[in-house]
Write an enzyme that holds these catalytic residues in place. Structure first.
Site, PDB file in Angstrom:
ATOM      1  N   ARG A  30     -65.728 -32.289 -44.012  1.00  0.00           N
ATOM      2  CA  ARG A  30     -66.482 -33.536 -44.179  1.00  0.00           C
ATOM      3  C   ARG A  30     -66.570 -34.345 -42.892  1.00  0.00           C
ATOM      4  NH1 ARG A  30     -66.962 -35.603 -49.631  1.00  0.00           N
ATOM      5  NH2 ARG A  30     -67.000 -33.773 -50.945  1.00  0.00           N
ATOM      6  N   ARG A  34     -69.667 -40.450 -44.391  1.00  0.00           N
ATOM      7  CA  ARG A  34     -69.568 -41.903 -44.385  1.00  0.00           C
ATOM      8  C   ARG A  34     -68.564 -42.511 -43.429  1.00  0.00           C
ATOM      9  NH1 ARG A  34     -68.752 -41.900 -50.505  1.00  0.00           N
ATOM     10  NH2 ARG A  34     -67.669 -40.105 -49.652  1.00  0.00           N
ATOM     11  N   ARG A  43     -78.157 -43.264 -44.270  1.00  0.00           N
ATOM     12  CA  ARG A  43     -78.023 -43.331 -45.738  1.00  0.00           C
ATOM     13  C   ARG A  43     -78.616 -44.606 -46.321  1.00  0.00           C
ATOM     14  NH1 ARG A  43     -77.475 -42.516 -49.793  1.00  0.00           N
ATOM     15  NH2 ARG A  43     -75.461 -42.209 -50.796  1.00  0.00           N
ATOM     16  N   ASP A  79     -74.336 -29.900 -49.792  1.00  0.00           N
ATOM     17  CA  ASP A  79     -73.226 -30.106 -50.712  1.00  0.00           C
ATOM     18  C   ASP A  79     -73.014 -28.812 -51.475  1.00  0.00           C
ATOM     19  OD1 ASP A  79     -71.513 -32.536 -51.765  1.00  0.00           O
ATOM     20  OD2 ASP A  79     -71.970 -31.286 -53.498  1.00  0.00           O
ATOM     21  N   TYR A 157     -67.509 -28.461 -62.208  1.00  0.00           N
ATOM     22  CA  TYR A 157     -68.471 -29.576 -62.200  1.00  0.00           C
ATOM     23  C   TYR A 157     -69.554 -29.385 -63.268  1.00  0.00           C
ATOM     24  CZ  TYR A 157     -66.431 -31.568 -58.013  1.00  0.00           C
ATOM     25  OH  TYR A 157     -65.566 -32.153 -57.135  1.00  0.00           O
TER      26      TYR A 157
HETATM   27  O1  CP3 Z   1     -68.122 -31.230 -44.252  1.00  0.00           O
HETATM   28  C1  CP3 Z   1     -69.234 -31.726 -44.032  1.00  0.00           C
HETATM   29  O2  CP3 Z   1     -69.384 -32.713 -43.312  1.00  0.00           O
HETATM   30  C2  CP3 Z   1     -70.463 -31.033 -44.600  1.00  0.00           C
HETATM   31  C3  CP3 Z   1     -70.996 -31.537 -45.803  1.00  0.00           C
HETATM   32  C4  CP3 Z   1     -70.275 -31.445 -47.137  1.00  0.00           C
HETATM   33  C5  CP3 Z   1     -70.492 -32.412 -48.160  1.00  0.00           C
HETATM   34  N1  CP3 Z   1     -69.867 -31.978 -49.294  1.00  0.00           N
HETATM   35  C6  CP3 Z   1     -71.279 -33.631 -48.011  1.00  0.00           C
HETATM   36  C7  CP3 Z   1     -71.055 -34.763 -48.925  1.00  0.00           C
HETATM   37  C8  CP3 Z   1     -69.461 -30.458 -47.672  1.00  0.00           C
HETATM   38  C9  CP3 Z   1     -68.873 -29.214 -47.004  1.00  0.00           C
HETATM   39  C10 CP3 Z   1     -69.208 -30.811 -49.029  1.00  0.00           C
HETATM   40  C11 CP3 Z   1     -68.415 -29.970 -49.944  1.00  0.00           C
HETATM   41  C12 CP3 Z   1     -68.086 -30.492 -51.273  1.00  0.00           C
HETATM   42  N2  CP3 Z   1     -68.866 -31.289 -52.092  1.00  0.00           N
HETATM   43  C13 CP3 Z   1     -66.911 -30.161 -51.981  1.00  0.00           C
HETATM   44  C14 CP3 Z   1     -65.825 -29.233 -51.506  1.00  0.00           C
HETATM   45  C15 CP3 Z   1     -64.920 -29.847 -50.525  1.00  0.00           C
HETATM   46  C16 CP3 Z   1     -64.166 -31.057 -51.014  1.00  0.00           C
HETATM   47  O3  CP3 Z   1     -64.372 -32.110 -50.419  1.00  0.00           O
HETATM   48  O4  CP3 Z   1     -63.381 -30.927 -51.954  1.00  0.00           O
HETATM   49  C17 CP3 Z   1     -66.973 -30.825 -53.218  1.00  0.00           C
HETATM   50  C18 CP3 Z   1     -65.911 -30.787 -54.313  1.00  0.00           C
HETATM   51  C19 CP3 Z   1     -68.206 -31.517 -53.270  1.00  0.00           C
HETATM   52  C20 CP3 Z   1     -68.753 -32.324 -54.393  1.00  0.00           C
HETATM   53  C21 CP3 Z   1     -68.931 -33.726 -54.017  1.00  0.00           C
HETATM   54  N3  CP3 Z   1     -69.932 -34.198 -53.200  1.00  0.00           N
HETATM   55  C22 CP3 Z   1     -68.142 -34.818 -54.435  1.00  0.00           C
HETATM   56  C23 CP3 Z   1     -66.953 -34.753 -55.369  1.00  0.00           C
HETATM   57  C24 CP3 Z   1     -68.692 -35.953 -53.842  1.00  0.00           C
HETATM   58  C25 CP3 Z   1     -68.264 -37.373 -54.087  1.00  0.00           C
HETATM   59  C26 CP3 Z   1     -67.075 -37.724 -53.320  1.00  0.00           C
HETATM   60  C27 CP3 Z   1     -67.486 -38.321 -52.029  1.00  0.00           C
HETATM   61  O5  CP3 Z   1     -66.869 -37.989 -51.008  1.00  0.00           O
HETATM   62  O6  CP3 Z   1     -68.417 -39.133 -52.055  1.00  0.00           O
HETATM   63  C28 CP3 Z   1     -69.794 -35.532 -53.041  1.00  0.00           C
HETATM   64  C29 CP3 Z   1     -70.668 -36.382 -52.210  1.00  0.00           C
HETATM   65  C30 CP3 Z   1     -70.806 -36.011 -50.779  1.00  0.00           C
HETATM   66  N4  CP3 Z   1     -70.875 -34.738 -50.289  1.00  0.00           N
HETATM   67  C31 CP3 Z   1     -70.950 -36.919 -49.687  1.00  0.00           C
HETATM   68  C32 CP3 Z   1     -71.109 -36.148 -48.534  1.00  0.00           C
HETATM   69  C33 CP3 Z   1     -71.349 -36.633 -47.127  1.00  0.00           C
HETATM   70  C34 CP3 Z   1     -71.010 -38.432 -49.794  1.00  0.00           C
HETATM   71  C35 CP3 Z   1     -72.429 -38.759 -50.104  1.00  0.00           C
HETATM   72  C36 CP3 Z   1     -72.869 -40.104 -49.661  1.00  0.00           C
HETATM   73  O7  CP3 Z   1     -73.348 -40.233 -48.529  1.00  0.00           O
HETATM   74  O8  CP3 Z   1     -72.817 -41.019 -50.485  1.00  0.00           O
END
Ligand code: CP3
Length: 356
Positions: A30, A34, A43, A79, A157
């Site tokens: 990640r 943010r 965003r 994602d 999910y």
């Molecule tokens: O690593 C990176 O920077 C690349 C992008 C990336 C995102 N999600 C962007 C994202 C990657 C590799 C993921 C993987 C992901 N997504 C996982 C596996 C890794 C982990 O963190 O456990 C999972 C379980 C998800 C599902 C997901 N997406 C959740 C549970 C959430 C909400 C929690 C949160 O951090 O907001 C997301 C949203 C998400 N995915 C954001 C980003 C940048 C935030 C979105 C925003 O800008 O509001």
């Protein structure tokens, strides 16, 4: 040492192939997102799905952390859940809450209706962004990583949506409808293999599979319901592609020995276990990635540095190599100056003659 190691390979790839580097390569899960003001600015104008679905924007967001921290890897901005939209899942990212499916799976009939779309049709935007990022990498030593969710975590999910953190519904399906479970896994394996192969074709040099929710399982549930599908996934991928697969899971130390015969190239481990212990349980077979506690990025540098130094020195002694990373994703509350300092600290670390 593996004979296909090429000194022109990206550092991350060299470590995975068993080669030597003067310091551990690093990137952060990640790393785009943010914690970065430039991401938050984008965003404000675009939804999460718009960022993912617009190749120019996804490319820009992928490159943002490279400009600031110069990690050795770029992970494509997407994602794990958006590829499920093409299966028929109605995904929404809700402000402050995260992802939600408006039609979580409730019955075998729902599973039967799921489509297995072709990657180009379903997520062509991510494939385009991958090619663009690959062309834009600052040097040949930088590595482009693709990724996908693991079938179990995706199922979590799709079934629970924002349901129980204990996995009551997903384990309910395991106990009541084996046929439905197997059909879902078969479809997800096909989707993920097709997606990962397309990512490599588009320019990804390594792929990572995220199994964030694996720790919900007991060792025997893992062996019975999940492992055979991971084996199939890796086997099908390897039939047409030699790119390495890194496997990330959490709270799975109790059955990490089960990972030995799946075919992964490296393991990414969470912060709840030491790298040394993870290596021991997996017979020193895998290069390990991780595993600094990401919440430390939100606090004072001193403790962060202490723990980073510990991870680096454990990593230095791993017989199969180390890729420095966090044990889970960067939190939005992380302090930018901490990520900056940590990156400099790792970059200046040397395996030989390094003071901690
Ligand atoms: O690593 C990176 O920077 C690349 C992008 C990336 C995102 N999600 C962007 C994202 C990657 C590799 C993921 C993987 C992901 N997504 C996982 C596996 C890794 C982990 O963190 O456990 C999972 C379980 C998800 C599902 C997901 N997406 C959740 C549970 C959430 C909400 C929690 C949160 O951090 O907001 C997301 C949203 C998400 N995915 C954001 C980003 C940048 C935030 C979105 C925003 O800008 O509001």
């Amino acid at each position: 040492m593996n004979k296909d190691i090429n000194n022109l390979d990206p550092l991350i790839l060299r470590v995975i192939k068993g080669g030597k580097t003067e310091r551990p390569p690093f990137w952060y899960m990640r790393q785009a997102g943010r914690s970065l003001p430039e991401y938050r600015a984008l965003r404000e104008k675009h939804s999460m799905l718009e960022l993912i679905r617009t190749p120019e924007l996804a490319t820009e967001v992928t490159l943002q952390p490279l400009r600031r921290f110069n990690p050795d890897g770029a992970i494509i901005f997407a994602d794990i859940l958006n590829p499920l939209i093409g299966m028929g899942m109605e995904l929404e990212f809700i402000e402050g809450k995260g992802p939600v499916f408006n039609n979580p799976l409730k019955s075998t009939a729902d599973i039967k209706k799921l489509l297995v779309p072709d990657a180009e049709e379903n997520v062509g935007y991510t494939l385009k962004a991958l090619s663009e990022v690959r062309r834009s990498l600052p040097t040949k030593e930088h590595c482009l990583l693709g990724f996908a969710g693991a079938p179990f975590t995706l199922s979590y999910y799709m079934i629970e949506s924002r349901g129980s953190k204990e996995g009551i519904l997903i384990k309910g399906l395991l106990s009541s409808d084996l046929e439905g479970w197997n059909l879902l896994q078969e479809k997800l394996v096909a989707l993920v293999v097709n997606y990962l192969l397309a990512q490599v074709k588009a320019g990804a040099q390594v792929v990572q599979i995220f199994d964030t929710w694996l720790g919900l399982l007991t060792p025997s549930l893992f062996a019975q319901f999940v492992k055979p599908w991971l084996q199939k996934l890796v086997e099908d991928f390897k039939k047409s592609c030699s790119a390495p697969i890194v496997y990330y899971s959490q709270s799975s130390l109790g059955f990490a020995h089960e990972f030995l015969d799946i075919g992964f190239s490296a393991l990414s481990v969470d912060w709840r276990q030491s790298l040394t212990l993870a290596a021991k349980i997996t017979d020193n077979k895998f290069p390990l990635q991780g595993n600094l506690d990401p919440t430390l990025l939100c606090g004072e540098w001193q403790l962060l540095k202490q723990e980073a130094s510990k991870v680096l020195s454990e990593g230095k002694d791993l017989p199969s190599g180390h890729i420095m990373n966090l044990g889970h994703g960067i939190l939005p509350q992380s302090r930018l100056e901490n990520i900056e300092k940590l990156s400099e600290y790792i970059r200046s670390y040397r395996y030989i003659g390094s003071a901690t």
